[in-house]
Design a protein around this motif. Structure first.
Motif, mmCIF file in Angstrom:
data_model
loop_
_atom_site.group_PDB
_atom_site.id
_atom_site.type_symbol
_atom_site.label_atom_id
_atom_site.label_comp_id
_atom_site.label_asym_id
_atom_site.label_seq_id
_atom_site.Cartn_x
_atom_site.Cartn_y
_atom_site.Cartn_z
ATOM 1 N N VAL A 56 0.971 -1.332 -0.118
ATOM 2 C CA VAL A 56 0.137 0.143 0.145
ATOM 3 C C VAL A 56 0.929 1.105 0.064
ATOM 4 N N GLU A 57 0.397 2.269 -0.843
ATOM 5 C CA GLU A 57 1.079 3.608 -0.789
ATOM 6 C C GLU A 57 0.062 4.504 -0.103
ATOM 7 N N LEU A 58 0.394 4.811 0.798
ATOM 8 C CA LEU A 58 -0.686 5.865 1.667
ATOM 9 C C LEU A 58 -0.202 7.290 1.224
ATOM 10 N N ASP A 59 -1.248 8.143 1.049
ATOM 11 C CA ASP A 59 -1.124 9.690 0.986
ATOM 12 C C ASP A 59 -0.656 10.227 2.007
ATOM 13 N N GLU A 60 -0.200 11.529 1.866
ATOM 14 C CA GLU A 60 0.240 12.335 2.850
ATOM 15 C C GLU A 60 -0.676 12.532 3.816
ATOM 16 N N GLY A 61 -0.542 12.330 5.047
ATOM 17 C CA GLY A 61 -1.577 12.490 6.295
ATOM 18 C C GLY A 61 -2.407 11.280 6.389
ATOM 19 N N GLN A 62 -2.252 10.512 5.671
ATOM 20 C CA GLN A 62 -2.865 9.015 6.042
ATOM 21 C C GLN A 62 -1.948 8.119 6.904
ATOM 22 N N GLU A 63 -2.752 7.202 7.669
ATOM 23 C CA GLU A 63 -1.892 5.876 8.355
ATOM 24 C C GLU A 63 -2.833 5.119 8.547
ATOM 25 N N LEU A 64 -2.057 3.754 8.856
ATOM 26 C CA LEU A 64 -2.748 2.618 9.058
ATOM 27 C C LEU A 64 -1.931 2.222 10.457
ATOM 28 N N THR A 65 -2.872 1.547 11.227
ATOM 29 C CA THR A 65 -1.996 0.745 12.337
ATOM 30 C C THR A 65 -2.113 -0.707 12.208
ATOM 31 N N VAL A 66 -0.725 -1.363 12.042
ATOM 32 C CA VAL A 66 -0.464 -2.646 11.866
ATOM 33 C C VAL A 66 0.285 -3.300 12.990
ATOM 34 N N GLY A 68 -0.169 -3.053 15.845
ATOM 35 C CA GLY A 68 0.071 -1.834 17.105
ATOM 36 C C GLY A 68 0.753 -0.806 16.701
ATOM 37 N N HIS A 69 1.323 -0.922 15.676
ATOM 38 C CA HIS A 69 2.632 0.146 15.203
ATOM 39 C C HIS A 69 1.886 1.084 14.115
ATOM 40 N N THR A 70 2.171 2.258 13.979
ATOM 41 C CA THR A 70 1.603 3.167 12.962
ATOM 42 C C THR A 70 2.620 3.299 11.755
ATOM 43 N N VAL A 71 1.920 3.237 10.801
ATOM 44 C CA VAL A 71 2.273 2.768 9.314
ATOM 45 C C VAL A 71 1.922 4.154 8.587
ATOM 46 N N ARG A 72 3.043 4.833 8.116
ATOM 47 C CA ARG A 72 2.754 5.754 6.958
ATOM 48 C C ARG A 72 3.697 5.589 5.571
ATOM 49 N N ASP A 89 -5.856 -1.536 10.803
ATOM 50 C CA ASP A 89 -6.838 -0.770 11.305
ATOM 51 C C ASP A 89 -6.436 0.721 10.767
ATOM 52 N N TRP A 90 -7.912 1.488 10.286
ATOM 53 C CA TRP A 90 -7.926 2.684 9.587
ATOM 54 C C TRP A 90 -8.877 3.171 10.266
ATOM 55 N N GLY A 91 -8.629 4.205 11.265
ATOM 56 C CA GLY A 91 -9.936 4.875 12.075
ATOM 57 C C GLY A 91 -10.552 3.665 12.924
ATOM 58 N N ALA A 92 -11.808 4.055 12.337
ATOM 59 C CA ALA A 92 -12.770 2.724 13.060
ATOM 60 C C ALA A 92 -12.807 1.644 12.101
ATOM 61 N N ALA A 93 -12.429 1.738 10.938
ATOM 62 C CA ALA A 93 -12.296 0.555 9.880
ATOM 63 C C ALA A 93 -11.264 -0.364 10.320
ATOM 64 N N ARG A 94 -11.525 -1.661 9.840
ATOM 65 C CA ARG A 94 -10.287 -2.518 9.699
ATOM 66 C C ARG A 94 -10.226 -3.229 8.367
ATOM 67 N N LEU A 95 -9.020 -3.190 7.773
ATOM 68 C CA LEU A 95 -8.820 -3.862 6.625
ATOM 69 C C LEU A 95 -8.286 -5.246 6.344
ATOM 70 N N ILE A 105 -6.495 -10.272 -2.104
ATOM 71 C CA ILE A 105 -7.644 -9.315 -2.044
ATOM 72 C C ILE A 105 -7.453 -8.325 -0.880
ATOM 73 N N LEU A 106 -8.376 -7.309 -0.957
ATOM 74 C CA LEU A 106 -8.385 -6.150 0.125
ATOM 75 C C LEU A 106 -10.034 -6.279 0.397
ATOM 76 N N ARG A 107 -10.055 -6.386 1.739
ATOM 77 C CA ARG A 107 -11.681 -6.673 2.121
ATOM 78 C C ARG A 107 -11.728 -5.661 3.293
ATOM 79 N N PRO A 108 -12.375 -4.277 3.253
ATOM 80 C CA PRO A 108 -12.353 -3.312 4.085
ATOM 81 C C PRO A 108 -13.527 -3.616 4.802
#
Length: 265
Positions: A56-66, A68-72, A89-95, A105-108
């Motif tokens: 995944v290539e996250l845009d500026e200002g976006q982050e995931l938690t993988v 327990g660690h923050t990923v940018r 995890d992405w906010g309240a969502a889980r990917l 596959i990716l299933r949000p």
């Protein structure tokens, strides 16, 4: 605890998992990944399936938690094994990042998914002890690979089968090909029967069976014949039963067609 109470507890727990904040009813998309980066409305950044695995290539200002660690920025989830899943995890969502039928596959999963928020319950037959039968496990000398279809057209799954389970219903002996279950020695069968497409979901139901005893005996409780996620949503890749697992009797036990698919209360 009585027979009915045990069944009610099982069904309640299953419903809780299904309709949990990140359960299958929370899935909002089934995205098939390829080498060309793709963007999706229900997930951040751009996603691709590469030689090093899902990236995944996250845009500026976006982050995931993988884990327990923050990923940018850029993150590789590595090569995922068939039928495995990893989560971010992405906010309240889980990917969910997974591999099914050789495809990444990716299933949000979003807690505010309309399918989840509107869910009430799954209809089921009243538990009846007559559908709890004793059977026998017939192991193969070596596990055999069995190819089965999937709820997604064109997709196939390959499972190792350790053997078959044999039992009697209505005076007739039947055998079902079994796959490995959730615990050591446990079994799982996928099947259809004469109720399929009428009162129970047409494509499949699954049944978990505890490990055989020392004499190979197993308890087969059709009251716990359960819907797979594809009974509720088209965003699932559930396996279909092997051809030999189509029972020529009506198993009026277990879960029925979900209300979401037109089932009756």
């Amino acid at each position: 605890m009585g027979f009915v109470q045990e069944w009610e507890d099982w069904h309640r727990q299953k419903e809780a998992v299904l309709s949990g904040p990140h359960g299958f009813l929370a899935i909002t998309g089934l995205h098939w990944l390829n080498p060309e980066p793709s963007r999706f409305e229900d997930a951040p950044g751009s996603w691709s399936a590469t030689a090093e695995g899902v990236v995944v290539e996250l845009d500026e200002g976006q982050e995931l938690t993988v884990d327990g660690h923050t990923v940018r920025g850029r993150h590789s989830f590595g090569v995922i094994a068939e039928r495995d899943s990893v989560y971010a995890d992405w906010g309240a969502a889980r990917l969910e990042i997974a591999k099914r039928g050789g495809n990444d596959i990716l299933r949000p999963r979003h807690p505010d998914s309309p399918l989840r928020t509107a869910f009430t319950y799954t209809p089921a037959y009243a538990p009846d002890p007559r559908w709890l039968v004793e059977g026998r496990f017939l192991p193969y000398e070596e596990p055999r690979p069995v190819t089965v279809g999937a709820a997604v057209e064109g997709l196939e799954h390959v499972y190792d089968s350790p053997g078959q389970v044999e039992f009697e219903l209505e005076g007739t002996r039947h055998r079902l090909t079994a796959f490995n279950g959730r615990g050591p020695g446990a079994l799982m069968v996928l099947f259809t029967d004469k109720t399929s497409g009428l009162t129970t979901y047409a494509a499949n139901r699954s049944l978990q069976i505890a490990a055989p005893d020392a004499d190979g005996r197993v308890a087969i409780d059709f009251n716990r014949a359960a819907n797979l996620p594809c009974a509720y949503t088209d965003l699932a890749t559930c396996p279909l039963p092997p051809a030999e697992n189509r029972l020529p009797v009506a198993v009026e036990a277990g879960e029925r067609i979900p209300l979401e698919r037109g089932g009756q209360p």
